[in-house]
Enzyme design. Structure first.
Site, PDB file in Angstrom:
ATOM      1  N   ASN A 136       0.858  -1.186   0.000  1.00  0.00           N
ATOM      2  CA  ASN A 136       0.000   0.000   0.000  1.00  0.00           C
ATOM      3  C   ASN A 136       0.904   1.250   0.000  1.00  0.00           C
ATOM      4  O   ASN A 136       1.752   1.403   0.884  1.00  0.00           O
ATOM      5  CB  ASN A 136      -0.880  -0.052   1.262  1.00  0.00           C
ATOM      6  CG  ASN A 136      -1.813   1.124   1.364  1.00  0.00           C
ATOM      7  OD1 ASN A 136      -1.400   2.262   1.185  1.00  0.00           O
ATOM      8  ND2 ASN A 136      -3.062   0.872   1.668  1.00  0.00           N
ATOM      9  N   HIS A 138       0.952   5.956   2.244  1.00  0.00           N
ATOM     10  CA  HIS A 138       1.739   6.784   3.164  1.00  0.00           C
ATOM     11  C   HIS A 138       2.899   7.495   2.497  1.00  0.00           C
ATOM     12  O   HIS A 138       3.435   8.457   3.037  1.00  0.00           O
ATOM     13  CB  HIS A 138       2.183   5.965   4.373  1.00  0.00           C
ATOM     14  CG  HIS A 138       1.009   5.588   5.219  1.00  0.00           C
ATOM     15  ND1 HIS A 138       0.179   6.532   5.761  1.00  0.00           N
ATOM     16  CD2 HIS A 138       0.494   4.390   5.540  1.00  0.00           C
ATOM     17  CE1 HIS A 138      -0.799   5.926   6.404  1.00  0.00           C
ATOM     18  NE2 HIS A 138      -0.629   4.625   6.280  1.00  0.00           N
ATOM     19  N   HIS A 197      -5.584   3.828  -1.731  1.00  0.00           N
ATOM     20  CA  HIS A 197      -6.927   4.141  -1.244  1.00  0.00           C
ATOM     21  C   HIS A 197      -7.250   5.561  -1.689  1.00  0.00           C
ATOM     22  O   HIS A 197      -6.651   6.516  -1.214  1.00  0.00           O
ATOM     23  CB  HIS A 197      -6.922   4.028   0.295  1.00  0.00           C
ATOM     24  CG  HIS A 197      -8.254   4.277   0.933  1.00  0.00           C
ATOM     25  ND1 HIS A 197      -8.456   4.087   2.275  1.00  0.00           N
ATOM     26  CD2 HIS A 197      -9.437   4.702   0.438  1.00  0.00           C
ATOM     27  CE1 HIS A 197      -9.719   4.379   2.570  1.00  0.00           C
ATOM     28  NE2 HIS A 197     -10.330   4.763   1.462  1.00  0.00           N
ATOM     29  N   ARG A 213      -9.367   8.281  -1.125  1.00  0.00           N
ATOM     30  CA  ARG A 213     -10.360   8.726  -0.139  1.00  0.00           C
ATOM     31  C   ARG A 213     -11.208   9.838  -0.713  1.00  0.00           C
ATOM     32  O   ARG A 213     -10.758  10.595  -1.568  1.00  0.00           O
ATOM     33  CB  ARG A 213      -9.645   9.222   1.125  1.00  0.00           C
ATOM     34  CG  ARG A 213      -9.137   8.104   1.998  1.00  0.00           C
ATOM     35  CD  ARG A 213      -8.520   8.675   3.262  1.00  0.00           C
ATOM     36  NE  ARG A 213      -8.323   7.625   4.233  1.00  0.00           N
ATOM     37  CZ  ARG A 213      -9.181   7.327   5.212  1.00  0.00           C
ATOM     38  NH1 ARG A 213     -10.274   8.047   5.383  1.00  0.00           N
ATOM     39  NH2 ARG A 213      -8.929   6.348   6.038  1.00  0.00           N
ATOM     40  N   ARG A 232      -6.958  12.874   0.873  1.00  0.00           N
ATOM     41  CA  ARG A 232      -5.922  13.348   1.794  1.00  0.00           C
ATOM     42  C   ARG A 232      -4.529  12.813   1.459  1.00  0.00           C
ATOM     43  O   ARG A 232      -3.533  13.380   1.883  1.00  0.00           O
ATOM     44  CB  ARG A 232      -6.284  13.001   3.234  1.00  0.00           C
ATOM     45  CG  ARG A 232      -6.160  11.538   3.549  1.00  0.00           C
ATOM     46  CD  ARG A 232      -6.232  11.285   5.023  1.00  0.00           C
ATOM     47  NE  ARG A 232      -7.580  11.467   5.528  1.00  0.00           N
ATOM     48  CZ  ARG A 232      -8.022  10.834   6.611  1.00  0.00           C
ATOM     49  NH1 ARG A 232      -7.226  10.033   7.282  1.00  0.00           N
ATOM     50  NH2 ARG A 232      -9.250  11.008   7.021  1.00  0.00           N
ATOM     51  N   GLU A 235      -8.546   0.687  -3.130  1.00  0.00           N
ATOM     52  CA  GLU A 235      -9.408   0.683  -1.940  1.00  0.00           C
ATOM     53  C   GLU A 235     -10.325   1.880  -2.036  1.00  0.00           C
ATOM     54  O   GLU A 235      -9.874   2.977  -2.390  1.00  0.00           O
ATOM     55  CB  GLU A 235      -8.567   0.849  -0.678  1.00  0.00           C
ATOM     56  CG  GLU A 235      -7.953  -0.414  -0.184  1.00  0.00           C
ATOM     57  CD  GLU A 235      -7.177  -0.154   1.097  1.00  0.00           C
ATOM     58  OE1 GLU A 235      -7.416   0.858   1.786  1.00  0.00           O
ATOM     59  OE2 GLU A 235      -6.318  -0.974   1.399  1.00  0.00           O
ATOM     60  N   THR A 259      -8.122   3.604   8.344  1.00  0.00           N
ATOM     61  CA  THR A 259      -9.364   2.844   8.333  1.00  0.00           C
ATOM     62  C   THR A 259      -9.566   2.153   9.685  1.00  0.00           C
ATOM     63  O   THR A 259      -8.735   1.369  10.113  1.00  0.00           O
ATOM     64  CB  THR A 259      -9.309   1.785   7.209  1.00  0.00           C
ATOM     65  OG1 THR A 259      -8.851   2.427   6.034  1.00  0.00           O
ATOM     66  CG2 THR A 259     -10.665   1.166   6.983  1.00  0.00           C
ATOM     67  N   GLU A 315     -10.942  -9.511   2.821  1.00  0.00           N
ATOM     68  CA  GLU A 315      -9.683  -9.111   3.447  1.00  0.00           C
ATOM     69  C   GLU A 315      -9.976  -9.000   4.931  1.00  0.00           C
ATOM     70  O   GLU A 315     -10.801  -8.175   5.356  1.00  0.00           O
ATOM     71  CB  GLU A 315      -9.171  -7.774   2.896  1.00  0.00           C
ATOM     72  CG  GLU A 315      -7.857  -7.397   3.598  1.00  0.00           C
ATOM     73  CD  GLU A 315      -7.248  -6.092   3.115  1.00  0.00           C
ATOM     74  OE1 GLU A 315      -7.500  -5.665   1.972  1.00  0.00           O
ATOM     75  OE2 GLU A 315      -6.504  -5.506   3.927  1.00  0.00           O
ATOM     76  N   HIS A 334      -3.723  -4.686   7.802  1.00  0.00           N
ATOM     77  CA  HIS A 334      -3.869  -3.546   8.694  1.00  0.00           C
ATOM     78  C   HIS A 334      -3.014  -3.738   9.951  1.00  0.00           C
ATOM     79  O   HIS A 334      -3.221  -4.673  10.706  1.00  0.00           O
ATOM     80  CB  HIS A 334      -5.318  -3.260   9.110  1.00  0.00           C
ATOM     81  CG  HIS A 334      -5.517  -1.787   9.367  1.00  0.00           C
ATOM     82  ND1 HIS A 334      -5.058  -1.188  10.500  1.00  0.00           N
ATOM     83  CD2 HIS A 334      -6.025  -0.800   8.607  1.00  0.00           C
ATOM     84  CE1 HIS A 334      -5.305   0.108  10.427  1.00  0.00           C
ATOM     85  NE2 HIS A 334      -5.883   0.369   9.285  1.00  0.00           N
ATOM     86  N   GLY A 367       1.277  -1.491   4.387  1.00  0.00           N
ATOM     87  CA  GLY A 367       1.724  -0.161   3.983  1.00  0.00           C
ATOM     88  C   GLY A 367       2.587   0.519   5.019  1.00  0.00           C
ATOM     89  O   GLY A 367       3.793   0.690   4.845  1.00  0.00           O
ATOM     90  N   HIS A 368       1.978   0.867   6.152  1.00  0.00           N
ATOM     91  CA  HIS A 368       2.648   1.762   7.105  1.00  0.00           C
ATOM     92  C   HIS A 368       4.005   1.248   7.574  1.00  0.00           C
ATOM     93  O   HIS A 368       4.987   1.998   7.597  1.00  0.00           O
ATOM     94  CB  HIS A 368       1.718   2.017   8.306  1.00  0.00           C
ATOM     95  CG  HIS A 368       2.293   3.002   9.259  1.00  0.00           C
ATOM     96  ND1 HIS A 368       2.997   2.630  10.385  1.00  0.00           N
ATOM     97  CD2 HIS A 368       2.320   4.350   9.236  1.00  0.00           C
ATOM     98  CE1 HIS A 368       3.412   3.701  11.009  1.00  0.00           C
ATOM     99  NE2 HIS A 368       3.005   4.763  10.342  1.00  0.00           N
TER     100      HIS A 368
END
Ligand code: PXP
Length: 239
Positions: free
Chosen positions: A7, A10, A43, A45, A49, A70, A101, A151, A191, A213-214
């Site tokens: 992902n 970020h 994603h 949004r 953002r 996403e 999320t 998921e 996540h 991702g993060h």
């Protein structure tokens, strides 16, 4: 063998902190693919953002593995997905004020609505994944809506305090995987997964793909920091 999908939200978050042009999530996506990622996730949004429409459009043109978009199950996003045609759409809940999320999509409470969105996407040839909590009711509802993949939200496991809580959250995930398998769904998970808490998942070979991702972006900043400083120091020292 499980697959990693990266992902890149970020990377865009860092760019948006300065409303500038770098770092570009497109470059990150290309590097992730070169390094072995088998999918790229972003994603879009409603408040844009991090990932914006330009990123999504160019990722569609440049991702060579599989692009997973996403999005919230709302009309605007369905329209964009039908135009962009990602390889997969993951429906997620979305709240304006959340940092990330929070919790899975409440498919059981929104069956009629989610069913229609799945139908529109699937009839355009776009498979749909539903991001749900590890709950039997949600997985059965996902099946009922015609989702291709679930998921499983691993956030509560990732945030567990102490071994006892982590084991019990992991147990919930294992049971949810079993329910999804019996329902004939394909399974991914994500996540809050990081280089430590991912290890336990070796015990669940039925999970085909991990969406991360993060922790990858966080590690990239740290492991790449010395090199980035060295390059700048060499430039300055040459004055
Ligand atoms: N899966 C979904 C549905 C998500 O919304 C996110 C967060 O954007 C992730 C996976 C990846 O989570 P993390 O950034 O914590 O690895």
């Amino acid at each position: 063998m499980a697959r990693l999908a990266v992902n890149v939200d970020h990377v865009a978050t860092i760019r948006q902190a300065r409303r500038t042009i770098e770092p570009d999530p497109l470059l990150a996506a290309g590097i992730a693919e070169l390094a072995g990622a088998e999918g790229i996730i972003c994603h879009l949004r409603e408040d844009r953002r991090h990932i914006n429409d330009r990123d999504l459009r160019l990722l569609r043109e440049t991702v060579k593995t599989k692009l997973n978009m996403e999005m919230a199950a709302v009309g605007e996003m369905v329209g964009i997905a039908l135009e962009i045609k990602p390889d997969l759409v993951t429906l997620v809940p979305e709240k304006r004020m959340e940092l990330t999320t929070e919790g899975g999509l409440d498919v059981a409470a929104r069956t009629g609505e989610i069913d229609k969105v799945c139908e529109r996407l699937r009839s355009a040839g776009i498979p749909v994944s539903l991001f749900v909590d590890p709950s039997e009711a949600q997985i059965r509802a996902a099946r009922q809506c015609g989702g291709d993949i679930v998921e499983i939200h691993t956030g509560r496991y990732a945030e567990a305090r102490g071994e006892k809580e982590a084991s019990s959250e992991f147990e919930r995930i294992s049971r949810a995987v079993q329910v999804a398998l019996e329902a004939g769904l394909r399974i991914s998970a994500g996540h809050g997964l990081n280089y430590v808490n991912i290890k336990r998942f070796k015990a669940i070979p039925a999970i085909e793909e991990y969406s991360i991702g993060h922790s990858i972006v966080a590690r990239a900043v740290i492991v790449g920091f010395a090199k980035a400083v060295r390059t700048m120091a060499e430039l300055v020292e040459g004055f």
